[in-house]
Design an enzyme around this catalytic site. Structure first.
Site, short mmCIF file in Angstrom:
data_model
loop_
_atom_site.label_atom_id
_atom_site.label_comp_id
_atom_site.label_asym_id
_atom_site.label_seq_id
_atom_site.Cartn_x
_atom_site.Cartn_y
_atom_site.Cartn_z
N PHE A 138 0.76 -1.44 -0.06
CA PHE A 138 0.24 0.47 -0.27
C PHE A 138 0.66 0.76 -0.22
O PHE A 138 1.44 0.92 1.14
CB PHE A 138 -0.37 -0.05 1.21
CG PHE A 138 -2.05 1.42 1.58
CD1 PHE A 138 -2.85 1.05 0.51
CD2 PHE A 138 -1.57 1.93 2.06
CE1 PHE A 138 -4.17 2.29 0.59
CE2 PHE A 138 -2.15 3.85 2.10
CZ PHE A 138 -3.72 3.42 1.57
N ASP A 223 9.24 2.93 1.16
CA ASP A 223 7.89 3.36 2.38
C ASP A 223 8.42 3.09 3.02
O ASP A 223 7.87 2.63 4.01
CB ASP A 223 6.75 2.99 0.92
CG ASP A 223 5.89 3.57 2.20
OD1 ASP A 223 5.20 4.10 3.04
OD2 ASP A 223 4.12 3.52 0.69
N LYS A 252 3.52 10.03 8.48
CA LYS A 252 2.66 9.57 9.49
C LYS A 252 2.78 10.39 11.38
O LYS A 252 2.71 11.25 11.43
CB LYS A 252 2.42 8.21 9.43
CG LYS A 252 1.47 7.41 8.46
CD LYS A 252 1.09 5.82 8.83
CE LYS A 252 -0.07 5.56 7.73
NZ LYS A 252 -0.88 6.16 7.69
#
Length: 399
Positions: A138, A223, A252
């Protein structure tokens, strides 16, 4: 206003892009949230691994308050001191030489895709553009990052996708090698798959990925939007495998809950971006970078890397004890405070039962309970969560 009143007001005006639970948080502190009705929740989702420092960490709050009273935003046409300081700090902590700032993980990954293609085009020619990613990965919700994501449920309805992405099984070096062609310019991976179900690859695989990239002169993009900034007990998850990428993305947890993303790269690669090739109106503005500076310093100064490691061991041990008592638990896996508990059935009812008992849990891939609490979580709070979860599993699986 009550939670029910807020939900009623949302119904006609908010787009239905989320399957929202009937919870309306209005206040947070540390590892706890309170809703509009005054109900207290123990938070084991942490804003989906955003609130690594917990809710409203005092150093982040102070930095935001002070910066908001001084300068909130100015254009990237000018030099921004807080942005410069944050770039210096992040580059000093990793392999990278330069940073680009944006607003989210998806934007950071979008920037990484663009940088990899531009660098490769200039160095090897226009036919070198393809990027290999992993099945069940993702990488975000923009068109480029949806195309990079290896999950059909995320891509559904958005054809045609961006050309040039190939998905191969995660943790399979042979499959990766077989997918490399003369058009390949980069490999893009999460060091640990988050949305894919907390899947931890082998050290041998990760080192083979680095070796294959070196052999074929490919860029390696990590990532680390969910795994970075202490989540796994290391500042960056790739440190567990003793390798480094050429490009890394963070978001995040970077600013303690404030929205920011960054792409970090080696100097030679970063040089492919020149004025006008990429940008972001709000990226790296004074308010967000001040929050990020406070957040990163707190992470380092308060011993939270070691705490994530020790609390992760404590939580894993307790989840394994639950596994002995509940046959529905198939596996407990993860690193640090990024832990997945596999189930032999969907976990949605467990999440809802947790809400009723004042516990915020999360399920991904339908059958994997994902535990990503704040790194500040205490052993007593872990004990509280485990007791509630034990009761829920007993009620749902042993009626």
């Amino acid at each position: 206003m009550t939670s029910a009143q807020w939900i009623a007001r949302a119904e006609p005006v908010i787009m239905k892009t989320y399957g929202r639970y009937p919870i309306v948080p209005v206040r947070g502190l540390g590892c706890e949230l309170w809703d509009a009705d005054g109900k207290r929740y123990l938070d084991f989702l942490a804003g989906v691994a955003v609130n690594n420092l917990g809710h409203c960490h005092p150093k982040v709050v102070k930095a935001i308050q002070e910066q908001a009273a001084t300068l909130i935003h100015c254009s990237n046409y000018y030099h921004i001191p807080q942005q410069i300081e944050l770039a210096e700090l992040l580059c000093s902590l990793c392999f990278a030489d330069q940073a680009f700032f944006c607003n989210s993980g998806a934007e950071a990954n979008e920037a990484a895709i663009k940088l990899a293609r531009k660098y490769s085009r200039e160095k090897y020619g226009p036919e070198r553009f393809a990027i290999i990613t992993a099945a069940e990965s993702f990488h975000g919700r923009t068109m480029a990052t949806v195309s990079a994501t290896g999950q059909e449920k995320v891509q559904r309805f958005f054809d045609p996708l961006l050309h040039g992405f190939k998905h191969v099984p995660f943790n399979d070096a042979a499959a990766l090698e077989a997918a490399i062609t003369p058009q390949t310019c980069a490999v893009m991976l999460e060091p640990i798959q988050g949305e894919g179900g907390i899947k931890v690859p082998s050290v041998a695989y990760m080192r083979a990925v680095r070796d294959l990239c070196d052999k074929h002169q490919l860029l390696l993009i990590f990532d680390e939007v969910q795994t970075g900034l202490g989540r796994t007990g290391k500042l960056f998850a790739h440190e567990h495998f003793d390798i480094t990428p050429d490009i890394m993305t963070l978001a995040k947890a970077l600013a303690g809950g404030a929205p920011i993303g960054t792409m970090l790269a080696r100097g030679e690669v970063a040089a492919a971006f020149s004025p006008g090739t990429h940008g972001s109106t709000f990226g790296g503005n004074p308010l967000m970078t001040a929050a990020a500076l406070a957040s990163v310093h707190a992470l380092l100064d308060e011993g939270l890397l070691a705490q994530a490691e020790s609390r992760g061991r404590y939580l894993t041990a307790h989840l394994n004890e639950l596994r002995k008592r509940h046959a529905c638990i198939t596996e407990v896996r993860g690193i640090g405070l990024m832990i997945g508990m596999g189930l032999d059935r969907p976990g949605g009812d467990i999440v809802k039962a947790g809400h009723a008992r004042g516990l915020l849990l999360n399920v991904t891939q339908d059958t994997v309970m994902r535990f990503v609490p704040p790194l500040t979580i205490s052993e007593a709070q872990i004990d509280e969560m485990v007791t509630i979860l034990d009761d829920i599993l007993a009620e749902l699986t042993h009626p």
